[in-house]
Design a protein around this motif. Sequence first.
Motif, PDB file in Angstrom:
ATOM      1  N   ASN B  90       0.809  -1.208   0.000  1.00 29.60           N
ATOM      2  CA  ASN B  90       0.000   0.000   0.000  1.00 29.60           C
ATOM      3  C   ASN B  90       0.844   1.260   0.000  1.00 29.60           C
ATOM      4  O   ASN B  90       0.378   2.323  -0.335  1.00 29.60           O
ATOM      5  N   TYR B  91       2.093   1.119   0.403  1.00 27.13           N
ATOM      6  CA  TYR B  91       2.893   2.314   0.608  1.00 27.13           C
ATOM      7  C   TYR B  91       4.018   2.468  -0.392  1.00 27.13           C
ATOM      8  O   TYR B  91       4.560   3.542  -0.541  1.00 27.13           O
ATOM      9  N   HIS B  92       4.409   1.377  -0.995  1.00 25.23           N
ATOM     10  CA  HIS B  92       5.523   1.538  -1.920  1.00 25.23           C
ATOM     11  C   HIS B  92       5.324   0.664  -3.145  1.00 25.23           C
ATOM     12  O   HIS B  92       4.459  -0.207  -3.170  1.00 25.23           O
ATOM     13  N   ASN B 114       2.205   8.437 -12.529  1.00 23.54           N
ATOM     14  CA  ASN B 114       0.963   7.859 -11.999  1.00 23.54           C
ATOM     15  C   ASN B 114       0.989   7.825 -10.484  1.00 23.54           C
ATOM     16  O   ASN B 114       0.055   8.252  -9.819  1.00 23.54           O
ATOM     17  N   VAL B 115       2.079   7.289  -9.967  1.00 22.07           N
ATOM     18  CA  VAL B 115       2.173   7.140  -8.519  1.00 22.07           C
ATOM     19  C   VAL B 115       2.225   8.504  -7.851  1.00 22.07           C
ATOM     20  O   VAL B 115       1.553   8.767  -6.864  1.00 22.07           O
ATOM     21  N   GLN B 120      -1.750  10.973  -0.946  1.00 23.04           N
ATOM     22  CA  GLN B 120      -2.190  10.066   0.108  1.00 23.04           C
ATOM     23  C   GLN B 120      -3.467  10.650   0.706  1.00 23.04           C
ATOM     24  O   GLN B 120      -3.574  11.872   0.876  1.00 23.04           O
ATOM     25  N   LEU B 121      -4.448   9.796   0.984  1.00 21.56           N
ATOM     26  CA  LEU B 121      -5.747  10.322   1.421  1.00 21.56           C
ATOM     27  C   LEU B 121      -5.682  10.960   2.794  1.00 21.56           C
ATOM     28  O   LEU B 121      -6.026  12.104   2.990  1.00 21.56           O
ATOM     29  N   THR B 123      -3.473  12.212   5.571  1.00 22.28           N
ATOM     30  CA  THR B 123      -2.081  12.531   5.884  1.00 22.28           C
ATOM     31  C   THR B 123      -1.815  12.656   7.374  1.00 22.28           C
ATOM     32  O   THR B 123      -0.686  12.782   7.783  1.00 22.28           O
ATOM     33  N   ASN B 128       2.975  11.548   4.293  1.00 22.42           N
ATOM     34  CA  ASN B 128       2.289  12.063   3.117  1.00 22.42           C
ATOM     35  C   ASN B 128       3.069  11.847   1.827  1.00 22.42           C
ATOM     36  O   ASN B 128       2.933  12.581   0.876  1.00 22.42           O
ATOM     37  N   LYS B 130       4.687   8.561  -0.849  1.00 22.46           N
ATOM     38  CA  LYS B 130       4.883   7.149  -1.111  1.00 22.46           C
ATOM     39  C   LYS B 130       6.298   6.952  -1.626  1.00 22.46           C
ATOM     40  O   LYS B 130       6.975   7.905  -1.968  1.00 22.46           O
ATOM     41  N   ALA B 157       6.836  16.330  -3.181  1.00 22.53           N
ATOM     42  CA  ALA B 157       5.874  16.402  -2.080  1.00 22.53           C
ATOM     43  C   ALA B 157       5.131  15.087  -1.873  1.00 22.53           C
ATOM     44  O   ALA B 157       4.783  14.739  -0.753  1.00 22.53           O
TER      45      ALA B 157
END
Lengths: 436, 355
Positions: B90-92, B114-115, B120-121, B123, B128, B130, B157
């Motif tokens: 989920n994070y990377h 894309n990533v 991040q929903l 924070t 905040n 990935k 960011a």
Amino acid sequence: MLGMVEGGRRRGRPCMRWKEDTKTVTGLPLSELVRAVENRDHWRQVITTITRSRPRLDGTSLVFSTLSFRFTMQAFLKGGTSGLSKDKTDAASSNSKSQKTKEGKAKIVPWVEKYRPRTVEDVAHQDEVVAVLKKSLEGSDLPNLLFYGPPGTGKTSTILAAARQLFGPELYRERVLELNASDERGISVIREKVKKFAQLTAGRARPDGKPCPPFKIIVLDEADSMTKDAQSALRRTMERETKTTRFCLICNYVSRIIEPITSRCAKFRFKPLDDEILSSRLKAICEGEGVDIEDKAVSAVLKSSEGDMRKAIMFLQSASRLCGKDTTVSSDIILDIAGVVPDEMLEKLIATCSSDSYEDLDVAIREIIMDGFAASQILSQLHDNIVVNESLSDKQKSVICEKMAGVDKCLMDGADEYLQLMALFSTVMSQICHGN
Amino acid sequence: MSLWVDKYRPSTLAKLDYHKEQAAHLRKLVEGGDFPHLLVYGPSGAGKKTRIMCTLRELYGPGVEKLRIEQSQFTTPSNKKLEISTISSNYHIEVNPSDVGHNDRVVIQELIKNVAQVNQLDTSTQKNFKVVVLTEVDRLSKEAQHALRRTMEKYMATCRLILCCNSTSKVIPAIRSRCLGLRVSAPSVDEICQILTTVCKKEGLTLPKEMAEKVAEKSGRNLRRALLMCEACRVQQYPFNPERDVSEPDWEIYLRETATLIAQQQSPKRLLEVRGRLYELLTHCIPPDVIMKGLLKELLQVCDGQMKAEVVQNAAYYEHRLQQGQKAIYHLEAFVAKFMAIYKRFLEEGIADIF
């Protein structure tokens, strides 16, 4: 693909409606909201106040904006339309609040971005460009620009700052097209996207009434990685659209830009930064961030960054992060981050070369590779060492340097590091031991 | 049952066996909340990947270990479909862009954008940003590396990159100057010995000290290799017999025999024989530069002083050509022929000197 929300809605719980969100943000019953919306102009102002004061959708600033919103809303509902003058001050206060939240968040912004020059005057050491851009800021025309120079000298920062000053934050988006190597930049993009953008005419004034130059800017960053075809496609477009568009090309090597393009632009070379300027900026940053740093460490940063401001700031920030808040940044840690081969190691290697023992050399080089040092780094440091080495004659030095050039090319082509280093150092060995 | 290498891979920064100072630095980095792009480099088997995973775990907690493999599809401007498999939590997201060869630029452009463009929903509870892990960065084409440059700054960011490579020589300076470089040097022989002993203890086996040293020596300071070798020994024979030789991969033995053949006789006929053997090695997927280095190492043992330098120069020369050329066998064979010529000349000179 990423960031999926885990779990689902609980059984029997209705979907959230946007109405609910509105209610929580404003903290007002719907009936009052409806009344507020009826006055359009006022409503619009309120909305911009909120959205401005909210840099990102996160908890803290949301609270602030909610507060300021409530304030303005209540003022409005109480005073009707007469609240207009008042919510300007509110907007100001909420802006200052948002500034505060921004500062709270500023920890996350890398220093490279934080200390990027905001205005053209801030750009250090590049006097010619700054002079030209200042003139154009005062109202005279701007030529097509071509910036070139080594990385980290402020090319991109300069043009972005200039564009921001020319157009102001609102117009910036519609007047500047920034394309870099991360965007698709084949010939088709030049033909369609760039041409279409270039053909739009631009007005003479900003929305707030201030004058602004009647052209747009297309920034082509990292232009040396554009194909020859794409560059040739630019030629005529550049000339034909001079009325409405200025181009700014940025590259490291001007030799990779085709002749017809360079002749259409005013060329500016960005010099690597002086040690004095670098160190004064670094010290200013250290003060601003409250970092303790030794004088020796500053000189280590200067030495390993080679006039590259970004690299220097990057090293500084990494070092201060690695050390933690309260310890002093030492020169050792800077050298470690920079991946510099310790001087003793290099000395030892050269001593091994003069021993004329192939086996020892083999062991030493394997060791260096195992320690993970990059061959290119060893090469550049060896070069510094050899050039000033007094025990070698000029002829020997020239033979070694020639071999270095060959090895560097091979390394860039992707040849094996061990073999190349062996070849280089066996040359050094034979020059030292049998050169005369 | 998993291999020892995977089973005993440390999962947190605190559990790392060596380079503890670096681990402490990494932890401080994560605690600071601010996290630069990282460029992790070092020889293979030194623990680069382990360190990356530990850092990620430190950043995001155990959630990063829930991995899933996904196939992503990209279309090149010339409408060619590319498929690349990514490993993500989920994070990377982890990807090896050099899998798609010279089209790696498209992958970099599309995937990272894309990533990075997705925020991040929540924070307040999560970081905040990935993380995108790119492996084998030194094999990326120049265009792909250029494509990374501005992307790295622009999406700072929302997205951090961790680049992983063997050597920074092939990474362009523009990227190097945007990352914090972390050098992971190979563990020393003593460190490998220690790790082998502890692993064996955990497995409930006794490892004689001499045996551990032998394995560590043979592994060439590559921890992964050492563990695999140790496990192979365990399968072959237990209890460990320190007298016994640690079994080497058979291609190494084959390579050594080839080198002996070259040194024995220098004739076109022998060259033909050697060619057959080289082909045999290549068809078994031994990388040509490994063959070159192996041959050089064996052949140097029969040379003396001045000749060694000449042979090394030639090896470097042909290896460079090999990287640029298309077919490895030409260059390997050219090297062998060159060596034969040098060696024969040397022998003849030696005989002439006697008379």
